[in-house]
Design an enzyme around this catalytic site. Sequence first.
Site, PDB file in Angstrom:
ATOM      1  CB  SER A 104     -17.325  55.403 -82.718  1.00 45.45           C
ATOM      2  OG  SER A 104     -15.988  55.115 -82.347  1.00 45.45           O
ATOM      3  CE  LYS A 105     -16.573  62.627 -86.877  1.00 50.86           C
ATOM      4  NZ  LYS A 105     -17.414  62.062 -87.884  1.00 50.86           N
TER       5      LYS A 105
END
Length: 498
Positions: A254-255
């Site tokens: 994820s980010k």
Amino acid sequence: MTKPVRVRFAPSPTGYPHVGNIRTALFNWLFARRYGGRFIVRIEDTDLARKVEGAEKGILDSLRWLSLDWDEGPDVGGDYGPYYQSQRLELYKSAAEKLVAQGDAYYCYCSPERLEAMRAEQVKRKQPPGYDRHCRELAPEERAQKEAEGIVPVVRFRVPLEGQTRFKDLIYGDVVFGHSTLDDFVLLKSDGYPTYHLANVVDDHAMKISHVIRAEEWISSTPRHLLLYQALGFEPPEFIHHPMILGPDRAKLSKRHGAVSILDYRDQGYLPQTMFNFLALIGWSLDDRTEIIPRQALVDNFSLERIGKTGAIFNREKLDWMNGVYIRSLTPDEFFDAVQPFLMSDIAAGEALIENEDYVREVLPLVQERAKTLLEVVELTRFFFVDGLDYDASQLIGKKMDAQSTVNALKAAQENLEKLVVLQESATSETLPAFDADSLEAVLRPLAAELELKTGQLFGVLRVAVTGQSAAPPLFATMAVLGRERSLKRIAAALSKL
Ligand code: GLU
């Protein structure tokens, strides 16, 4: 393989393409190319509420960047189009109606408020979430009553109450879902749009998809899809679910693990050939050893069997290393072409490109060995393009040297180089070497001994003087490319700093 290979990448334009989505596309593409099949792109744009402006363009741009060309889909068309689900609503509607007519689906009139209250109650009672089948057995009069009230129903699938659905996944093996774990999922929403499940099955059948290759997150949808295939009388495709990409901490990528949008990697100066190779090796391997596998070799050797059940880790260091390898493998012209847009976005480098492209072409090979990204090239070459260098006088002082000995060293170098310049200007170019790396070395190496310095000390001082930094490309080649005038000007500037 009995059926012709037809695989699809079916993105929903609900966000920017994540490296995970594009890796799914890559696996499909490789599989199609390996077996001489067709790679189809289908845009699953039926979720109006989650549609993101520009997402479709981002997805298609990502595919184009990696040269994952599609045989059917947006822009190119094909025999099974349209390839946008929003343009195929009639098909889904008639499939839903057929299922209702057969008794495999039913109209549900539950209001959002009722469903919300039901969910809240389930949470409170710690029951598994899911529709409570309130409308499953409505009597004809009850239905007529709801219709008369003007309630527009959704269509739900009538999941068998007993039994199980099983399938053989090429990677996960035998997968079994008991029907009691599935609720009566929606097929058609009240706005006439299908849900993912219905549209996906109708289209995979209509587009003659032979293999569904998708991320593991969809595995729990597959029993629903199989029930639909069965009810519609369609032969299902093969299912292959591959593990999701994980961050180094083994959590879903994820980010917070850094960039996850594929186009960010393009913008940071990763080469498409690096990304292609790198993504293919996340969760797939040729032989557990070979890392650098060019495009054609990947096509020739790709196999679904070698997709692992685990270990799909996104390793940023490996990506950087691999990009360096691919950057070094470029010819000077290819490197120039690849770097050009990045230089253009920098004022000084962009100016140099416009005014003196030959100079830029001389500079680039000096950093090609060291650059890990194309963007980094802008940093690594900055001192070639700016006028004044910005560094602190203290950086000039050589190892185990003081200001005085540094000044002496710079002066001596200056005199020798000036002599070389004067000599060269008064002589014919045939008799004397040019201001090139070899002649610079011939002048400067003996000078270190004369000054009773180690070559490393003298060269270190000069390196800071002409580049403004202590780590730089090879000194003599750098000075040769900078040229006499610039090199001497920088030595003079260093002297005045001290
Ligand atoms: N539209 C789905 C997605 O966004 C497709 C999943 C599938 O391949 O069935 O990934």
